[in-house]
Write a protein that holds these residues in place. Structure first.
Motif, PDB file in Angstrom:
ATOM      1  N   GLY A  69       5.423  29.001  19.367  1.00 32.40           N
ATOM      2  CA  GLY A  69       4.430  29.183  18.310  1.00 32.40           C
ATOM      3  C   GLY A  69       4.112  27.864  17.645  1.00 32.40           C
ATOM      4  O   GLY A  69       4.138  26.808  18.292  1.00 32.40           O
ATOM      5  N   LYS A  70       3.884  27.909  16.331  1.00 34.46           N
ATOM      6  CA  LYS A  70       3.423  26.708  15.628  1.00 34.46           C
ATOM      7  C   LYS A  70       4.569  25.754  15.294  1.00 34.46           C
ATOM      8  O   LYS A  70       5.613  26.173  14.806  1.00 34.46           O
ATOM      9  CB  LYS A  70       2.740  27.113  14.328  1.00 34.46           C
ATOM     10  CG  LYS A  70       1.338  27.606  14.542  1.00 34.46           C
ATOM     11  CD  LYS A  70       0.564  27.550  13.229  1.00 34.46           C
ATOM     12  CE  LYS A  70      -0.911  27.796  13.434  1.00 34.46           C
ATOM     13  NZ  LYS A  70      -1.262  29.121  13.975  1.00 34.46           N
ATOM     14  N   ASN A  71       4.351  24.473  15.524  1.00 28.98           N
ATOM     15  CA  ASN A  71       5.330  23.431  15.157  1.00 28.98           C
ATOM     16  C   ASN A  71       4.594  22.336  14.395  1.00 28.98           C
ATOM     17  O   ASN A  71       3.469  21.970  14.767  1.00 28.98           O
ATOM     18  CB  ASN A  71       5.953  22.813  16.407  1.00 28.98           C
ATOM     19  CG  ASN A  71       6.904  23.767  17.083  1.00 28.98           C
ATOM     20  OD1 ASN A  71       8.084  23.828  16.768  1.00 28.98           O
ATOM     21  ND2 ASN A  71       6.371  24.544  18.029  1.00 28.98           N
ATOM     22  N   ASN A  72       5.272  21.828  13.399  1.00 29.77           N
ATOM     23  CA  ASN A  72       4.625  20.840  12.552  1.00 29.77           C
ATOM     24  C   ASN A  72       5.273  19.469  12.751  1.00 29.77           C
ATOM     25  O   ASN A  72       6.467  19.307  12.520  1.00 29.77           O
ATOM     26  CB  ASN A  72       4.800  21.308  11.101  1.00 29.77           C
ATOM     27  CG  ASN A  72       3.773  20.677  10.209  1.00 29.77           C
ATOM     28  OD1 ASN A  72       2.842  20.033  10.693  1.00 29.77           O
ATOM     29  ND2 ASN A  72       3.956  20.834   8.920  1.00 29.77           N
ATOM     30  N   ILE A  73       4.468  18.518  13.186  1.00 32.82           N
ATOM     31  CA  ILE A  73       4.996  17.148  13.346  1.00 32.82           C
ATOM     32  C   ILE A  73       4.483  16.318  12.176  1.00 32.82           C
ATOM     33  O   ILE A  73       3.266  16.277  11.928  1.00 32.82           O
ATOM     34  CB  ILE A  73       4.488  16.516  14.662  1.00 32.82           C
ATOM     35  CG1 ILE A  73       4.839  17.409  15.846  1.00 32.82           C
ATOM     36  CG2 ILE A  73       5.044  15.110  14.851  1.00 32.82           C
ATOM     37  CD1 ILE A  73       4.110  17.028  17.121  1.00 32.82           C
ATOM     38  N   GLU A  74       5.400  15.684  11.490  1.00 28.92           N
ATOM     39  CA  GLU A  74       4.996  14.816  10.377  1.00 28.92           C
ATOM     40  C   GLU A  74       5.692  13.464  10.507  1.00 28.92           C
ATOM     41  O   GLU A  74       6.886  13.406  10.808  1.00 28.92           O
ATOM     42  CB  GLU A  74       5.404  15.444   9.040  1.00 28.92           C
ATOM     43  CG  GLU A  74       4.502  16.573   8.628  1.00 28.92           C
ATOM     44  CD  GLU A  74       4.972  17.219   7.333  1.00 28.92           C
ATOM     45  OE1 GLU A  74       4.148  17.425   6.443  1.00 28.92           O
ATOM     46  OE2 GLU A  74       6.183  17.481   7.229  1.00 28.92           O
ATOM     47  N   VAL A  75       4.937  12.435  10.271  1.00 27.13           N
ATOM     48  CA  VAL A  75       5.532  11.090  10.306  1.00 27.13           C
ATOM     49  C   VAL A  75       5.072  10.346   9.058  1.00 27.13           C
ATOM     50  O   VAL A  75       3.864  10.283   8.778  1.00 27.13           O
ATOM     51  CB  VAL A  75       5.075  10.289  11.547  1.00 27.13           C
ATOM     52  CG1 VAL A  75       5.794   8.944  11.603  1.00 27.13           C
ATOM     53  CG2 VAL A  75       5.312  11.066  12.835  1.00 27.13           C
ATOM     54  N   ILE A  76       6.034   9.830   8.311  1.00 23.38           N
ATOM     55  CA  ILE A  76       5.658   8.971   7.180  1.00 23.38           C
ATOM     56  C   ILE A  76       5.813   7.534   7.655  1.00 23.38           C
ATOM     57  O   ILE A  76       6.867   7.162   8.183  1.00 23.38           O
ATOM     58  CB  ILE A  76       6.546   9.207   5.950  1.00 23.38           C
ATOM     59  CG1 ILE A  76       6.401  10.660   5.488  1.00 23.38           C
ATOM     60  CG2 ILE A  76       6.175   8.250   4.816  1.00 23.38           C
ATOM     61  CD1 ILE A  76       7.301  11.037   4.330  1.00 23.38           C
ATOM     62  N   PRO A 116       0.822  -1.211   0.000  1.00 18.29           N
ATOM     63  CA  PRO A 116       0.000   0.000   0.000  1.00 18.29           C
ATOM     64  C   PRO A 116       0.858   1.265   0.000  1.00 18.29           C
ATOM     65  O   PRO A 116       2.057   1.205   0.250  1.00 18.29           O
ATOM     66  CB  PRO A 116      -0.771  -0.120   1.314  1.00 18.29           C
ATOM     67  CG  PRO A 116       0.106  -0.924   2.194  1.00 18.29           C
ATOM     68  CD  PRO A 116       0.855  -1.869   1.305  1.00 18.29           C
ATOM     69  N   THR A 117       0.225   2.390  -0.255  1.00 18.61           N
ATOM     70  CA  THR A 117       0.959   3.664  -0.248  1.00 18.61           C
ATOM     71  C   THR A 117       1.432   4.003   1.160  1.00 18.61           C
ATOM     72  O   THR A 117       0.719   3.734   2.123  1.00 18.61           O
ATOM     73  CB  THR A 117       0.023   4.852  -0.616  1.00 18.61           C
ATOM     74  OG1 THR A 117      -1.273   4.370  -0.817  1.00 18.61           O
ATOM     75  CG2 THR A 117       0.555   5.648  -1.740  1.00 18.61           C
ATOM     76  N   PRO A 118       2.578   4.639   1.245  1.00 18.03           N
ATOM     77  CA  PRO A 118       3.014   5.127   2.559  1.00 18.03           C
ATOM     78  C   PRO A 118       2.003   6.164   3.075  1.00 18.03           C
ATOM     79  O   PRO A 118       1.410   6.900   2.287  1.00 18.03           O
ATOM     80  CB  PRO A 118       4.353   5.799   2.252  1.00 18.03           C
ATOM     81  CG  PRO A 118       4.799   5.197   0.961  1.00 18.03           C
ATOM     82  CD  PRO A 118       3.562   4.900   0.189  1.00 18.03           C
ATOM     83  N   LEU A 119       1.803   6.192   4.368  1.00 21.33           N
ATOM     84  CA  LEU A 119       0.876   7.156   4.953  1.00 21.33           C
ATOM     85  C   LEU A 119       1.663   8.312   5.552  1.00 21.33           C
ATOM     86  O   LEU A 119       2.690   8.100   6.203  1.00 21.33           O
ATOM     87  CB  LEU A 119       0.047   6.491   6.055  1.00 21.33           C
ATOM     88  CG  LEU A 119      -0.867   5.333   5.638  1.00 21.33           C
ATOM     89  CD1 LEU A 119      -1.591   4.760   6.858  1.00 21.33           C
ATOM     90  CD2 LEU A 119      -1.876   5.770   4.572  1.00 21.33           C
ATOM     91  N   LEU A 120       1.135   9.519   5.334  1.00 17.87           N
ATOM     92  CA  LEU A 120       1.760  10.694   5.948  1.00 17.87           C
ATOM     93  C   LEU A 120       0.841  11.185   7.064  1.00 17.87           C
ATOM     94  O   LEU A 120      -0.300  11.582   6.813  1.00 17.87           O
ATOM     95  CB  LEU A 120       1.947  11.791   4.884  1.00 17.87           C
ATOM     96  CG  LEU A 120       2.309  13.176   5.407  1.00 17.87           C
ATOM     97  CD1 LEU A 120       3.646  13.171   6.151  1.00 17.87           C
ATOM     98  CD2 LEU A 120       2.349  14.191   4.270  1.00 17.87           C
ATOM     99  N   PHE A 121       1.313  11.120   8.296  1.00 16.34           N
ATOM    100  CA  PHE A 121       0.536  11.597   9.436  1.00 16.34           C
ATOM    101  C   PHE A 121       1.017  12.993   9.799  1.00 16.34           C
ATOM    102  O   PHE A 121       2.211  13.303   9.678  1.00 16.34           O
ATOM    103  CB  PHE A 121       0.735  10.683  10.647  1.00 16.34           C
ATOM    104  CG  PHE A 121       0.167   9.308  10.452  1.00 16.34           C
ATOM    105  CD1 PHE A 121      -1.157   9.034  10.770  1.00 16.34           C
ATOM    106  CD2 PHE A 121       0.962   8.279   9.956  1.00 16.34           C
ATOM    107  CE1 PHE A 121      -1.684   7.755  10.596  1.00 16.34           C
ATOM    108  CE2 PHE A 121       0.449   7.009   9.786  1.00 16.34           C
ATOM    109  CZ  PHE A 121      -0.878   6.739  10.102  1.00 16.34           C
ATOM    110  N   LYS A 122       0.076  13.804  10.284  1.00 16.08           N
ATOM    111  CA  LYS A 122       0.460  15.181  10.583  1.00 16.08           C
ATOM    112  C   LYS A 122      -0.274  15.701  11.807  1.00 16.08           C
ATOM    113  O   LYS A 122      -1.447  15.379  12.029  1.00 16.08           O
ATOM    114  CB  LYS A 122       0.103  16.025   9.366  1.00 16.08           C
ATOM    115  CG  LYS A 122       0.394  17.487   9.502  1.00 16.08           C
ATOM    116  CD  LYS A 122      -0.005  18.162   8.218  1.00 16.08           C
ATOM    117  CE  LYS A 122      -0.690  19.467   8.576  1.00 16.08           C
ATOM    118  NZ  LYS A 122      -0.508  20.464   7.573  1.00 16.08           N
ATOM    119  N   LYS A 123       0.435  16.520  12.547  1.00 16.31           N
ATOM    120  CA  LYS A 123      -0.187  17.187  13.696  1.00 16.31           C
ATOM    121  C   LYS A 123       0.516  18.524  13.876  1.00 16.31           C
ATOM    122  O   LYS A 123       1.746  18.612  13.869  1.00 16.31           O
ATOM    123  CB  LYS A 123       0.012  16.312  14.947  1.00 16.31           C
ATOM    124  CG  LYS A 123      -0.300  16.976  16.250  1.00 16.31           C
ATOM    125  CD  LYS A 123      -1.761  16.864  16.580  1.00 16.31           C
ATOM    126  CE  LYS A 123      -2.096  17.637  17.844  1.00 16.31           C
ATOM    127  NZ  LYS A 123      -3.545  17.770  18.042  1.00 16.31           N
TER     128      LYS A 123
END
Ligand code: BGC
Length: 846
Positions: A191-198, A125-132
């Motif tokens: 301030g704003k921080n972006n967490i991403e996990v593939i 399956p395609t890799p999933l990109l999670f974000k918060k």
């Protein structure tokens, strides 16, 4: 001078994070004075700068895997340990190592999140990109993350990759145990921080095994995450994976799996995020802080541009290895498609990918405008050559990143023979390339599975070349998890749905005995041996069950043949039918060897009754083999090299008879014009059998033979790693695909299979001269009789420190270094025996 040389916790020197409640301390010492040994030690434990515990002076000689006791450790805390040592000569030293505890069993606040996507048959399956996105409002004192996944992940914070390992959380039997990782000192901004996990499919969800099973452990990738922020004002916040996270399937990494490679679209794109699904934590699964040896970039290689052919650029790294490319594109336009193929060999001036079978081993990179860099994060290949299309050679720079479990290289040997040196190097490379989180058979085609037979025969060599302690500690836990009730061991570990249910298949199953025993011999860890003992015992009992199955005579009940045996796997000039035909001889020898080792282990662990029982069993199996297969002189009724080699090395048979058997083995080899004819199981023992029973000249000729089949044949043919088949490249330069008809599909040939590299054990022991007597080389033997080569220089980083053996026969010079706290039994070329305690020694008269 007296010094602490190495200080380890849980067999690690740096960045130690552990879930073990009483982590283990190991240390080695150096001294410039002879006859030094550890007399006493104590340790202090510090939390920050504050000493929280000090032991009394401990009068104990053990330096390996000492449990740190005395004070209960808290979770998520940094500690340091000061070790104070004193030797018998009154000298002292101290050293410090820090370590972190992880969750120590505390429950997770994060939830498993994921998203189901359809998986096409035999594909990934395609890799999933999670974000918060999170908002930081207060000043931060400290931030750290615990996380894991089903599938393999990479974490990015504010677009920066965190950590340097690949394929985390590693391949374990996900039904029972999953590693989680901890990242300290996370940089967050106010301030704003972006967490991403593939999370890519990896082993657990992606197409894996030669059958291309997919969804082996789960039908979708999942993520479990916790970010803990400690603020300056003393408050603490945990941000866990939950319903508020978002997930996307259309992002830059469009496809990734181990066999087929990666498709990466670097163009700017609108990513559509949706809500995640929440999954229950599986009940039986234990989440354990990483305890193996993670995959890292352990080296880089430069490529040589060879030529351009049919609009493809061909590059040569000069070395077969497991890893990935890093490409730098100096100029490209948006949408330009670059395609890269990987192969071990060239044919007709192009990369030859047929040996990869269904594995595409391909990178597709779609460019953005201008200068850019790319290296895949979710796949790896076994290769030496690449072809690149879609760009001109002036606009691309290519580098090779060698990916391997981060194992220290402990054994190094150079001799006066340059071909043998290359062979030793090839053994190193095949080890590096196949210790990729699990012990694989090969790094390139649609397998890369934890085939147990390959590591069973390579374990002793592997333990010379690398410190395998953490690697095998992890893998053996997966072996235990999938051992059947009756004691059977699977063909491939961790469990991967392929192969058949576990029986007592010899050699492959004997990994249950050989791997822990070799690890113990080289690293001296009694805890591992204790943990494995019941599993070792169950496997030998399974062998016993199958040997007795449908057999009624006394001897027949000791001959192992059912339910199936691989036999003389991969023996040259033969096929599957002939290999398996030799099953009973080979299986019975390995069965005897396993019973023998088990009796020794029982003795080491103080199980006297077991020791006697398995020693007797070893005797009965040897006798049965003698009665069934040998005539009264010791001649095999059915003669073959592996049969003699294994009976000589493994069975309890009268020495005179053994000499005759070795003589017959020598004759067989001479009849074969000094060529071997052994498959995987017989190969590691062939030279030992000759050399140890008096056929030294035959052993020498065989070792130095360079026509097919032999070890040096492949060296002459330019091999840079060990081949799976003795004639992977035939004398005429053609490639042996292992097919009766070249036009058929499939085949079986790899140029990077460590199995035949199992000769390393012989080279280190008999050419280098070094064998362990007691676990961890606390006591070892250096045997320099019957030199096969003029010169050898061996270095081995034992758990007690560096052992060095230099032997120059022509110039009459022997130089030996014995580490502090160990002793050495030296046998000089003139047969004289000398006992040495620690220190450096030179001998000129022998
Ligand atoms: C693997 C071997 C393995 C064997 C057993 C092969 O395909 O590459 O090394 O042990 O299968 O069947």
């Amino acid at each position: 001078m007296f010094k602490i040389d190495k200080l380890l916790i849980e067999n690690k020197e740096n960045n130690v994070v552990t879930d073990v409640k009483n982590p283990h301390l190991s240390f080695s010492l150096i001294s410039d004075r002879n006859d030094a040994y550890l007399e006493s030690y104590n340790y202090e434990i510090y939390e920050g700068d504050i000493r929280i515990y000090k032991t009394i002076n401990i009068l104990n000689k053990n330096q390996i895997m000492i449990p740190i006791e005395g004070v209960p450790l808290k979770s998520d805390t940094q500690y340091s340990l000061r070790l104070n040592v004193r030797n018998n000569l009154g000298e002292e030293d101290s050293g410090k190592i820090s370590f972190y505890t992880a969750k120590l069993g505390e429950s997770w606040k994060g939830k498993w999140i994921g998203k189901y996507v359809d998986i096409p048959k035999k594909s990934s399956p395609t890799p999933l990109l999670f974000k918060k996105e999170i908002e930081v409002k207060k000043d931060i004192k400290n931030a750290y993350i615990h996380m894991t996944s089903i599938g393999i992940y990479q974490l990015f914070i504010n677009a920066k990759r965190i950590g340097d390992s690949y394929f985390a959380p590693g391949f374990t039997d996900y039904r029972y145990q999953i590693q989680y990782l901890t990242y300290r000192d996370i940089d967050l901004v106010k301030g704003k921080n972006n967490i991403e996990v593939i999370v890519a499919p990896g082993w657990a969800v992606g197409a894996f095994t030669y059958k291309r099973n997919n969804a082996i452990y789960s039908d979708t990738q999942k993520l479990l995450f916790e970010l803990i922020i400690e603020y300056v004002d003393g408050s603490k916040e945990t941000i866990g994976s939950d319903e508020s996270w978002k997930v996307a399937t259309n992002h830059h990494v469009q496809f990734a799996d181990f066999y087929d490679g990666e498709i990466y679209d670097a163009r700017e794109m609108d990513i559509n995020f949706e809500g995640v699904q929440i999954y229950k934590t599986p009940k039986k699964v234990k989440l354990i802080q990483e305890y193996g040896a993670p995959v890292k970039v352990v080296d880089t290689l430069e490529a040589q541009f060879l030529y351009e052919t049919n609009n493809k650029l061909i590059y040569d790294f000069g070395q077969n290895f497991a890893g990935i490319l890093e490409i730098e594109i100096t100029e490209a336009s948006k949408g330009q498609k670059i395609e890269i193929k990987h192969a071990e060999v060239l044919k007709d001036n192009d990369v030859f990918i047929r040996p990869l079978r269904t594995a595409k081993a391909r990178l597709v990179y779609i460019c953005k405008n201008g200068h850019q860099k790319y290296s895949p994060l979710f796949t790896y290949m076994g290769f030496r050559y690449v072809s690149i299309s879609g760009i001109s050679s002036e606009n691309i720079k290519v580098k090779g990143l060698l990916l391997s479990s981060d194992l220290p290289n402990t054994g190094r040997l150079r001799t006066s023979n340059k071909d043998i040196n290359r062979l030793i190097q090839n053994i190193y490379w095949s080890g590096r390339s196949n210790f990729v989180d699990i012990p694989t058979d090969c790094p390139q085609r649609d397998e890369r599975m934890g085939w147990t037979g390959d590591i069973a025969i390579f374990a002793s060599t592997g333990c010379f070349v690398f410190d395998m302690s953490r690697f095998f500690d992890k893998w053996l836990l997966d072996m235990n998890a999938s051992q059947s009730r009756g004691g059977g061991i699977r063909w491939t570990i961790p469990y991967d749905k392929a192969g058949v249910p576990s029986f007592a298949i010899s050699v492959w199953g004997d990994a249950a005995i050989l791997v822990p025993f070799q690890t113990y011999l080289s690293r001296g860890d009694m805890n591992l041996l204790k943990r494995q003992y019941p599993h070792m015992k169950r496997f030998v009992n399974a062998e016993r069950f199958w040997a007795r199955f449908l057999s009624f005579s006394k001897d027949g009940r000791c001959i192992l043949k059912y339910p199936f045996q691989f036999g003389d796997w991969c023996a040259p000039n033969e096929e599957f039918k002939e290999w398996t035909h030799k099953g009973p001889w080979i299986a019975t020898c390995y069965y005897a060897n396993s019973a023998h080792i088990l009796s020794k282990v029982a003795k080491i662990l103080g199980h006297e009754k077991d020791a006697i029982y398995y020693d007797k069993l070893y005797g009965s199996i040897s006798k049965a083999f003698e009665h069934k297969f040998l005539d009264e002189n010791g001649k095999l009724y059915f003669e073959f090299q592996s049969g003699y080699a294994l009976a000589l090395s493994f069975l309890k048979i009268d020495d005179n008879k053994k000499r005759y058997m070795a003589h017959r083995l020598g004759e067989l080899i001479k009849e074969n014009d000094y060529h071997l004819s052994t498959g995987f199981p017989g190969t590691p023992q062939l030279l030992f059998a000759l050399y140890d029973y008096g056929e030294i000249e035959v052993a020498r000729k065989l070792l130095l033979q360079d026509t097919y089949p032999s070890w040096l044949y492949q060296i002459r043919k330019g091999a840079t790693s060990i081949w799976e088949r003795w004639d992977a490249i035939r004398e005429d330069g053609s490639i042996n695909l292992g097919l009766a008809n070249e036009d058929d599909e499939g085949g079986m040939v790899s140029f990077n299979h460590y199995s035949y590299g199992s000769i390393g054990d012989f080279i280190f022991k008999r050419v280098g001269g070094l064998s362990p007597i007691e676990g961890g080389y606390k006591k070892f033997k250096v045997d320099l009789r019957n030199r096969l080569l003029d010169k050898s220089e061996l270095q081995f980083d034992s758990p007690y420190g560096l052992i060095e053996i230099k032997c120059d026969i022509k110039n009459k010079n022997i130089n030996i270094l014995v580490p502090v706290s160990t002793s050495c039994l030296l046998i000089l070329p003139n047969e004289k025996e000398v006992s040495l305690s620690s220190g450096r020694y030179v001998f000129k008269d022998f």
